[in-house]
Design a protein around this motif. Sequence first.
Motif, short mmCIF file in Angstrom:
data_model
loop_
_atom_site.label_atom_id
_atom_site.label_comp_id
_atom_site.label_asym_id
_atom_site.label_seq_id
_atom_site.Cartn_x
_atom_site.Cartn_y
_atom_site.Cartn_z
N MET A 32 -73.33 -74.66 -58.02
CA MET A 32 -74.71 -75.02 -57.74
C MET A 32 -75.53 -75.13 -59.03
O MET A 32 -76.38 -76.00 -59.17
CB MET A 32 -75.35 -74.02 -56.78
CG MET A 32 -74.76 -74.00 -55.36
SD MET A 32 -74.86 -75.60 -54.50
CE MET A 32 -73.30 -76.34 -54.91
N ARG B 241 -77.41 -78.56 -60.43
CA ARG B 241 -78.79 -78.60 -60.93
C ARG B 241 -78.85 -79.17 -62.35
O ARG B 241 -79.75 -79.95 -62.69
CB ARG B 241 -79.41 -77.21 -60.90
CG ARG B 241 -79.78 -76.77 -59.52
CD ARG B 241 -80.60 -75.47 -59.57
NE ARG B 241 -80.67 -74.90 -58.25
CZ ARG B 241 -79.86 -73.94 -57.80
NH1 ARG B 241 -78.92 -73.44 -58.57
NH2 ARG B 241 -79.99 -73.48 -56.57
N ARG C 212 -71.83 -70.27 -56.81
CA ARG C 212 -73.05 -70.14 -57.61
C ARG C 212 -72.95 -70.97 -58.88
O ARG C 212 -73.91 -71.65 -59.27
CB ARG C 212 -73.33 -68.67 -57.93
CG ARG C 212 -73.86 -67.89 -56.74
CD ARG C 212 -74.44 -66.54 -57.12
NE ARG C 212 -73.47 -65.62 -57.70
CZ ARG C 212 -72.72 -64.78 -57.00
NH1 ARG C 212 -72.82 -64.73 -55.68
NH2 ARG C 212 -71.86 -63.98 -57.60
N HIS D 90 -71.76 -73.99 -46.62
CA HIS D 90 -72.66 -73.47 -47.65
C HIS D 90 -74.00 -74.20 -47.56
O HIS D 90 -74.09 -75.40 -47.80
CB HIS D 90 -72.03 -73.66 -49.03
CG HIS D 90 -72.72 -72.90 -50.11
ND1 HIS D 90 -73.76 -73.44 -50.82
CD2 HIS D 90 -72.52 -71.64 -50.58
CE1 HIS D 90 -74.17 -72.54 -51.71
NE2 HIS D 90 -73.44 -71.44 -51.58
N ARG D 91 -75.02 -73.45 -47.21
CA ARG D 91 -76.33 -74.04 -46.93
C ARG D 91 -76.93 -74.76 -48.15
O ARG D 91 -77.40 -75.90 -48.04
CB ARG D 91 -77.28 -72.97 -46.41
CG ARG D 91 -78.61 -73.54 -45.97
CD ARG D 91 -79.41 -72.54 -45.16
NE ARG D 91 -80.54 -73.20 -44.59
CZ ARG D 91 -80.53 -73.90 -43.46
NH1 ARG D 91 -79.43 -73.99 -42.75
NH2 ARG D 91 -81.61 -74.50 -43.00
N GLU D 92 -76.95 -74.11 -49.29
CA GLU D 92 -77.56 -74.71 -50.47
C GLU D 92 -76.84 -76.01 -50.86
O GLU D 92 -77.49 -77.00 -51.21
CB GLU D 92 -77.54 -73.73 -51.63
CG GLU D 92 -78.23 -74.27 -52.88
CD GLU D 92 -78.18 -73.31 -54.05
OE1 GLU D 92 -78.73 -73.67 -55.10
OE2 GLU D 92 -77.58 -72.22 -53.94
N ALA D 93 -75.52 -76.01 -50.78
CA ALA D 93 -74.77 -77.22 -51.12
C ALA D 93 -75.10 -78.35 -50.14
O ALA D 93 -75.26 -79.50 -50.55
CB ALA D 93 -73.27 -76.93 -51.10
N ARG D 94 -75.22 -78.00 -48.87
CA ARG D 94 -75.57 -79.04 -47.89
C ARG D 94 -77.00 -79.54 -48.07
O ARG D 94 -77.26 -80.73 -47.90
CB ARG D 94 -75.34 -78.54 -46.47
CG ARG D 94 -73.86 -78.34 -46.19
CD ARG D 94 -73.56 -77.98 -44.76
NE ARG D 94 -74.22 -76.74 -44.40
CZ ARG D 94 -74.61 -76.45 -43.16
NH1 ARG D 94 -74.40 -77.27 -42.17
NH2 ARG D 94 -75.19 -75.29 -42.91
N GLU D 95 -77.92 -78.65 -48.45
CA GLU D 95 -79.30 -79.09 -48.71
C GLU D 95 -79.33 -80.04 -49.90
O GLU D 95 -80.02 -81.06 -49.87
CB GLU D 95 -80.20 -77.88 -48.96
CG GLU D 95 -80.48 -77.09 -47.71
CD GLU D 95 -81.20 -75.77 -47.97
OE1 GLU D 95 -81.35 -75.38 -49.16
OE2 GLU D 95 -81.60 -75.12 -46.99
N MET D 96 -78.60 -79.70 -50.95
CA MET D 96 -78.53 -80.58 -52.13
C MET D 96 -77.87 -81.91 -51.77
O MET D 96 -78.30 -82.97 -52.22
CB MET D 96 -77.79 -79.91 -53.27
CG MET D 96 -78.57 -78.84 -53.95
SD MET D 96 -77.62 -78.22 -55.36
CE MET D 96 -78.77 -77.08 -56.06
#
Length: 125
Positions: free
Chosen positions: A33, A37, A30, A62-68
């Motif tokens: 991430m 940002r 967290r 980690h989904r959010e990390a891969r999306e970023m």
Amino acid sequence: FSLGDRAALPLLQKADREASKGGDTALHMRVLMLLVRNYISQDRPNDIATTLNRALSMDPRHREAREMYAKVLEKVRMYDKALVVLRQLREEEPESLQAACRLVRLAQSIASWEDFEHLVGPMMD
């Protein structure tokens, strides 16, 4: 101040150091991430890449990390790699309209319609 402010950066960096000592991977992710940002809002591409690489080395799924990561790849015009990441995200959540839309948007922006299905793969089964 907001997370994008320069004033927030030292606090986030301190939180990163503390979280790395604590062994709580979820908390550390967290914080990383939030750092990403912050770096994005300050247009610091090297720090973005370094922090995303750290996050993905801790948790490659980690989904959010891969999306970023996909967004960063798209921004630096590494479309083939961005498509790979987005396809993987789509395959993991075939019901996700958001994942499908991201993949379609990227494919439309880089390809002619003839190449579209080749890049995206079948969308409707």
